[in-house]
Design a protein around this motif. Structure first.
Motif, PDB file in Angstrom:
ATOM      1  N   UNK A   7      56.628  -7.934 -93.956  1.00  0.00           N
ATOM      2  CA  UNK A   7      57.066  -9.076 -94.741  1.00  0.00           C
ATOM      3  C   UNK A   7      55.873  -9.579 -95.541  1.00  0.00           C
ATOM      4  N   UNK A   8      56.147 -10.170 -96.686  1.00  0.00           N
ATOM      5  CA  UNK A   8      55.096 -10.733 -97.521  1.00  0.00           C
ATOM      6  C   UNK A   8      54.977 -12.228 -97.210  1.00  0.00           C
ATOM      7  N   UNK A   9      53.772 -12.644 -96.817  1.00  0.00           N
ATOM      8  CA  UNK A   9      53.516 -14.057 -96.530  1.00  0.00           C
ATOM      9  C   UNK A   9      53.235 -14.780 -97.840  1.00  0.00           C
ATOM     10  N   UNK A  10      54.108 -15.720 -98.195  1.00  0.00           N
ATOM     11  CA  UNK A  10      53.969 -16.467 -99.444  1.00  0.00           C
ATOM     12  C   UNK A  10      53.209 -17.770 -99.261  1.00  0.00           C
ATOM     13  N   UNK A  11      53.427 -18.408 -98.122  1.00  0.00           N
ATOM     14  CA  UNK A  11      52.787 -19.701 -97.859  1.00  0.00           C
ATOM     15  C   UNK A  11      52.819 -19.943 -96.349  1.00  0.00           C
ATOM     16  N   UNK A  12      51.803 -20.651 -95.868  1.00  0.00           N
ATOM     17  CA  UNK A  12      51.740 -20.961 -94.449  1.00  0.00           C
ATOM     18  C   UNK A  12      51.024 -22.288 -94.259  1.00  0.00           C
ATOM     19  N   UNK A  13      51.530 -23.104 -93.338  1.00  0.00           N
ATOM     20  CA  UNK A  13      50.833 -24.348 -92.986  1.00  0.00           C
ATOM     21  C   UNK A  13      51.176 -24.722 -91.550  1.00  0.00           C
ATOM     22  N   UNK A  14      50.305 -25.556 -90.954  1.00  0.00           N
ATOM     23  CA  UNK A  14      50.561 -26.019 -89.593  1.00  0.00           C
ATOM     24  C   UNK A  14      51.619 -27.115 -89.641  1.00  0.00           C
ATOM     25  N   UNK A  15      52.744 -26.851 -89.003  1.00  0.00           N
ATOM     26  CA  UNK A  15      53.826 -27.838 -88.939  1.00  0.00           C
ATOM     27  C   UNK A  15      53.591 -28.808 -87.796  1.00  0.00           C
ATOM     28  N   UNK A  16      52.877 -28.334 -86.752  1.00  0.00           N
ATOM     29  CA  UNK A  16      52.564 -29.166 -85.591  1.00  0.00           C
ATOM     30  C   UNK A  16      51.204 -28.745 -85.085  1.00  0.00           C
ATOM     31  N   UNK A  17      50.303 -29.703 -84.920  1.00  0.00           N
ATOM     32  CA  UNK A  17      48.939 -29.390 -84.519  1.00  0.00           C
ATOM     33  C   UNK A  17      48.504 -30.331 -83.406  1.00  0.00           C
ATOM     34  N   UNK A  18      48.473 -29.810 -82.202  1.00  0.00           N
ATOM     35  CA  UNK A  18      48.065 -30.549 -81.011  1.00  0.00           C
ATOM     36  C   UNK A  18      47.139 -29.618 -80.224  1.00  0.00           C
ATOM     37  N   UNK A  19      46.155 -30.158 -79.491  1.00  0.00           N
ATOM     38  CA  UNK A  19      45.251 -29.265 -78.748  1.00  0.00           C
ATOM     39  C   UNK A  19      45.966 -28.280 -77.809  1.00  0.00           C
ATOM     40  N   UNK A  20      47.142 -28.622 -77.305  1.00  0.00           N
ATOM     41  CA  UNK A  20      47.855 -27.743 -76.370  1.00  0.00           C
ATOM     42  C   UNK A  20      48.990 -26.966 -77.021  1.00  0.00           C
ATOM     43  N   UNK A  21      49.285 -27.246 -78.282  1.00  0.00           N
ATOM     44  CA  UNK A  21      50.404 -26.565 -78.933  1.00  0.00           C
ATOM     45  C   UNK A  21      50.246 -26.626 -80.448  1.00  0.00           C
ATOM     46  N   UNK A  22      50.273 -25.459 -81.078  1.00  0.00           N
ATOM     47  CA  UNK A  22      50.240 -25.388 -82.534  1.00  0.00           C
ATOM     48  C   UNK A  22      51.415 -24.533 -83.000  1.00  0.00           C
ATOM     49  N   UNK A  23      52.100 -25.019 -84.021  1.00  0.00           N
ATOM     50  CA  UNK A  23      53.220 -24.294 -84.604  1.00  0.00           C
ATOM     51  C   UNK A  23      52.972 -24.155 -86.101  1.00  0.00           C
ATOM     52  N   UNK A  24      53.062 -22.932 -86.572  1.00  0.00           N
ATOM     53  CA  UNK A  24      52.848 -22.630 -87.980  1.00  0.00           C
ATOM     54  C   UNK A  24      54.210 -22.426 -88.653  1.00  0.00           C
ATOM     55  N   UNK A  25      54.383 -22.981 -89.857  1.00  0.00           N
ATOM     56  CA  UNK A  25      55.592 -22.747 -90.636  1.00  0.00           C
ATOM     57  C   UNK A  25      55.229 -21.828 -91.797  1.00  0.00           C
ATOM     58  N   UNK A  26      55.854 -20.652 -91.812  1.00  0.00           N
ATOM     59  CA  UNK A  26      55.582 -19.659 -92.842  1.00  0.00           C
ATOM     60  C   UNK A  26      56.751 -19.565 -93.816  1.00  0.00           C
ATOM     61  N   UNK A  27      56.416 -19.322 -95.078  1.00  0.00           N
ATOM     62  CA  UNK A  27      57.398 -18.917 -96.072  1.00  0.00           C
ATOM     63  C   UNK A  27      57.137 -17.441 -96.317  1.00  0.00           C
ATOM     64  N   UNK A  28      58.158 -16.620 -96.083  1.00  0.00           N
ATOM     65  CA  UNK A  28      57.991 -15.170 -96.171  1.00  0.00           C
ATOM     66  C   UNK A  28      59.040 -14.565 -97.098  1.00  0.00           C
ATOM     67  N   UNK A  29      58.662 -13.435 -97.676  1.00  0.00           N
ATOM     68  CA  UNK A  29      59.610 -12.659 -98.468  1.00  0.00           C
ATOM     69  C   UNK A  29      59.869 -11.360 -97.728  1.00  0.00           C
ATOM     70  N   UNK A  30      61.129 -11.104 -97.417  1.00  0.00           N
ATOM     71  CA  UNK A  30      61.525  -9.888 -96.712  1.00  0.00           C
ATOM     72  C   UNK A  30      61.506  -8.696 -97.669  1.00  0.00           C
ATOM     73  N   UNK A  31      61.481  -7.479 -97.156  1.00  0.00           N
ATOM     74  CA  UNK A  31      61.496  -6.303 -98.025  1.00  0.00           C
ATOM     75  C   UNK A  31      62.694  -6.256 -98.978  1.00  0.00           C
ATOM     76  N   UNK A  32      63.807  -6.894 -98.597  1.00  0.00           N
ATOM     77  CA  UNK A  32      64.982  -6.919 -99.475  1.00  0.00           C
ATOM     78  C   UNK A  32      64.919  -8.060-100.493  1.00  0.00           C
TER      79      UNK A  32
END
Length: 181
Positions: A7-32
């Protein structure tokens, strides 16, 4: 046969950032060419997991409460790399002694497993520790209450098939370790 495409990564940022838990939100383009703008990934630390075997041919397991599934589970000793740049073997030796009070001088790296690769970033670095011996007491974190359980090697597969061992990483690590035995 054509291999699956990345997949092609178009954009990424931390949606949630805590010392015990981090969640990244990616915008991706699929092969189709489809674009998905809310693909969430859990950023998790690397894990060291140990298959510890006594000179008598038993495997040392830990039984502990796991809040995510709200069950007491039987699994292999394991823990996070701390600090994150800690080497896999140093993490394995440290976690093993902290959780069990045991050590080994006979370590073998077996490989890396990926428990949930669609959504988690970490690998599980699996080690075989043979001829383990007790050197002291457990040194547990505030969230840990661990019972040590010894199971003879020849009873491990039956224990899995009876549903007494049901943690996927533990089962995969046992297959890696016991395959050559």
């Amino acid at each position: 046969m054509t291999l699956p495409k990345r997949w092609k990564l178009l954009h990424s940022h931390l949606a949630f950032d805590h010392p015990w838990c981090q969640v990244r939100q990616d915008t991706v383009q699929l092969p189709n060419q489809t674009i998905i703008d809310d693909y969430f990934v859990s950023i998790r630390p690397e894990v060291a997991m140990i298959v510890p075997i006594t000179p008598e041919g038993t495997i040392l397991f830990v039984r502990q409460y796991r809040h995510g599934v709200q069950k007491v589970l039987l699994e292999l000793p394991a823990g996070h790399f701390y600090p994150p740049e800690e080497s896999a073997e140093v993490a394995a030796r440290r976690e093993f002694e902290e959780e069990t009070g045991y050590q080994s001088q006979d370590w073998k790296f077996l490989g890396v497993l990926y428990d949930n690769p669609p959504k988690d970033t970490n690998g599980i670095h699996v080690f075989l520790a043979q001829n383990i011996h007790q050197v002291g007491e457990q040194h547990l974190d505030i969230t840990e209450e661990i019972e040590l359980v010894f199971i003879p090697i020849n009873e491990v597969m039956d224990t899995i098939f009876r549903g007494k061992i049901c943690v996927s990483g533990t089962i995969a690590a046992l297959v890696m370790a016991l395959h050559g035995m």
